[in-house]
Design a protein around this motif. Sequence first.
Motif, PDB file in Angstrom:
ATOM      1  N   UNK A  90       0.818  -1.215   0.000  1.00 37.43           N
ATOM      2  CA  UNK A  90       0.000   0.000   0.000  1.00 37.43           C
ATOM      3  C   UNK A  90       0.856   1.270   0.000  1.00 37.43           C
ATOM      4  N   UNK A  91       1.956   1.247   0.745  1.00 38.24           N
ATOM      5  CA  UNK A  91       2.829   2.418   0.731  1.00 38.24           C
ATOM      6  C   UNK A  91       3.518   2.587  -0.620  1.00 38.24           C
ATOM      7  N   UNK A  92       3.944   1.474  -1.203  1.00 34.44           N
ATOM      8  CA  UNK A  92       4.591   1.551  -2.519  1.00 34.44           C
ATOM      9  C   UNK A  92       3.631   2.136  -3.540  1.00 34.44           C
ATOM     10  N   UNK A  93       2.378   1.752  -3.436  1.00 39.34           N
ATOM     11  CA  UNK A  93       1.385   2.253  -4.387  1.00 39.34           C
ATOM     12  C   UNK A  93       1.304   3.772  -4.324  1.00 39.34           C
ATOM     13  N   UNK A  94       1.220   4.333  -3.130  1.00 37.03           N
ATOM     14  CA  UNK A  94       1.076   5.795  -3.115  1.00 37.03           C
ATOM     15  C   UNK A  94       2.407   6.491  -3.372  1.00 37.03           C
TER      16      UNK A  94
END
Lengths: 308, 713
Positions: free
Chosen positions: B424-428
Amino acid sequence: MTVAQPTATVSSKPSRLKKAWEGISIVFESRVATVGLIIVLFWFALGIISLFWTPYPPNANLFEQNLPPNTTNWLGTDHLGRDITSRLMTGTQVVLLKTRLPGDLGIVIPGGVALWGVFGALVVGAFLGLNAAYRGGWWDQSIMQVLDALVAFPAIVLYLVIITAFEQGDVVVIFAITITGAPGVARLVRSLALDIKTRDYIRAAETRGEKVSYIMFKEIFPNARGPILVDAMLRVGYAIFMIGTLGFLGIGLPPPDPDWGSMVNEARKFIFLNPWGVIPPAVAIASLVVGLNLFADGLREELTRYQK
Amino acid sequence: MAEAAMDWTVNKNLSDAGPVLKIEEVAVAYKVRHGEIVAVQNVSFEIKRGESYGIVGESGCGKSTVAWAIVNFLGANGYVKAGSIKFLGQDLVGKTGEELRKLRGDQIAMVYQDPMQALNPSMKLGDQMKEVLTVHRGMSDADAAKRCIEMLDRVYMPDAANVMKRYPHQISGGQQQRVVIAMALLNNPALLIMDEPTTALDVTVEAAVLDLIAELRRDFDTAIMYITHNLGVVARVCNRVGVMYAGEMVERGTVEQIFKKPQHPYTQGLMRCVPKLGADKASSMLYPIIGRVPPPRNRPIGCIFNPRCDYTQDRCIEERPQLRDMPNGVSVRCHFAGEIDPAQWTPPEELKLPSISGGDGDNGEAEPILTVNGLKKYYPVQGSSLKDLLGRGPKRYVKAVEDATFSVKKGKTLGIVGESGCGKSTLIKTLIGLEESTAGEAQFLGFDITGDLSTRNKQLIQELQMVFQNPDSTMNPSYSVGQQIGRPMIRFGTVPKNQVRDEVIKLLQAMRLGENYYDRLPRQLSGGEKQRVGIARALASSPNVVLCDEPVSALDVSVQAAILNLLLDVQAESGTTMIFIAHDLSVVRFFSDDVAVMYLGQIMEIGPADAIYAPPYHPYTEALLSAVPIPDPTIQQKHIRLEGNVPSAISPPSGCRFHTRCPRRHLLPNNGKICEEELPPWREIGDGHRIFCHIPLETLRTFDPIITQKEED
């Protein structure tokens, strides 16, 4: 260190004064740092006095040669009959207070050779260290490899190379201190910056699209100041030591103005005639270095201690 | 198992009479440079055999200090100033180190928050465990090994004999914590102190560890002191609770009593701060507690809670209340306990609550502001073989984000949930441009944002801003609050230079921080205040979209509620679109309009928030929901526990990435062979709700809701 400084600075002034006092008062929390500071200030004071007054002119041969300490010459005289007390006081100047620029004009700038040398090492080292750490990759590799290669040379050999390549002079000694000091500073700054660059506020700066130089010097560097300052104190100590060594080897600061290293060197030749000549300059070098070390150590301890 | 159980009861007769631990009026002080600080005072409670005693409170309330006082672990400058700590009838206070060691022997064990720090990384797990027995009990090596394996089996460690030969880094965080718990139980201690043992774990792992603790309490007959800040966890594992505030115990009683009818205003306040699982921002509201926990140096003279209490009267300011026993057996430290009815509570004036207009935002279809289609982010990994070193080996990647497809409508919030490492952090980070995407499309306001920041122009950068997780690192320690908020305004030129100060102050006021914050440095702010400044900085360039990376997960619940309200307010006022990451499912449900559930880089389910939290569920969502600890003992939760670990993202499972742990694949023919072989289809349910699963919708629809109200007796 003023970024985005608002137009109205009036309200922030008292807090800045207070901040400065907070910074200074931390020194007196530590006994070690206080003792160190007193020693260092003693030599600064002596140097400043010598600018206006010395017991006798430092370069005049007014007395008998190689006298032991007596009531006229408190620390005795050297092999040319000059007063050691006066020469010792004047010797502080070139280390801490003034630098003679090359040329016949005899221009003198404030700040001693040791201070300018360390300042140069800080500027060069911080610039290289920040670039290596923040840009990473090939930048990091190439900068650090070159610096490592430089460290591989013994410092004294480097000094000899630099000083023989140029002429003897204050600026050359500064240059030598800068070159030999920069790799150490760069390593320190790099390790600090590697840590700081992982913080979220650096991400925030990146997501604002800030320039690389802005992030390095305005966002990262101010947060590395504490350890760099402490390191710089220690480096001034080493630099004084190095100036002493160069003076002793006879390739240090140019005559006729006295410096402590060459005083030791000259007195050494007559050590069997007058053993008293070596002691004052040697003690001066040692005490200033020890003072700076104590000050730096105490400061570091207080800075890293959990506050209140 | 029966044999083992017998073994564990040997020590039981030591002290049938009296509690295992009895703490009376304890005060703990730390000597500091100028005098001393009393961190904890007037704390009394007792723990009986087979009982699990919860200690809850916000950070800085002295929970851990009490635990350290018991094991004499207060450090060089801490000491017990008053009161007595009786362990099995003997007072521990004032004894020397050696006496204490003899007295306690191996009878007290402690489990800490971070298992990686409790285990020695350079020793094999088996050796570490055996040491406990060979040193304390003088057992032979073989016997100790046998006993350790039994104990590992007991804590449901798969393949226990093999685990003994491994090093700590070779097992997962949840397994590490199991090993630590097993180690603590090896000597069959009379008292087990657990200091936030599941806080560092993911919610599904936490659920399994909590189950284990609850079970061990029943079987081992050990007294457990359980320290946590999470009300939900207390409700799940404890039978009695003490609530701590600013170094004092303000209320104690049984779990049912405390949760059903909290009597101290602080406890009541805590309950109002936490979003209930299933509550949303349209139908409910969070009420933060005003102010903050006072530091030990300037605690009020009267009732310690009076500056933040809604019922303060003159007596509260003048006189410190004692812990009083109420008729129903609860003890409360409040002058007016019993007279206060939480049902009558109305939010006080100064509590500025966000003005959320119910279904107002739903009118018409807002156009999507951010559309992402098949976005991928792979990180190359360097192999270790010679071939890899020469660049001839096969290229391998960490597939951090795989085929993310979604869109966010203007003025709405997309919540992203998932366990740590799910991408999820990589996505943003990819969306905001800190990372370059590997493949796929991403459009923001019609502009392509697949590249990193260097490929974007200033206007685009200005429109996408981010709020970070860690309040301590979100602000640059060298600059004042005003400078940091003003910088984006100067950088993007959104505000003329001579008006920056006014604009910053305006923004500070919107963040409920006064003008006097302008010149403060970050170290003078609390965590919640830093987070407000972080939000202000993100909003300073008036962006269209704000990406929030766990903005509240490092904060205490009362502060968390205030920050969530603030974000809601910002959104209502300026119509900012948000992407909100969190691992707390109740918070995401409360805050978001749409929710995406991620597992191992893949979005598993996406849709409107209320649809995600009700059947039909994706099997993974179902497991996540059933793992959330809920601070309400009257709620019945379905019991689904995932087995095994999250697989490596370098070689994710074929087919459906969840098939290795899916508890529902047996519903498909041939035990879900298709899950291993083929990528599942997206099953559309309508209203944008999609589930990435092989199981047909008709079957998914038959699942029961996770949460049901227990029938009242």
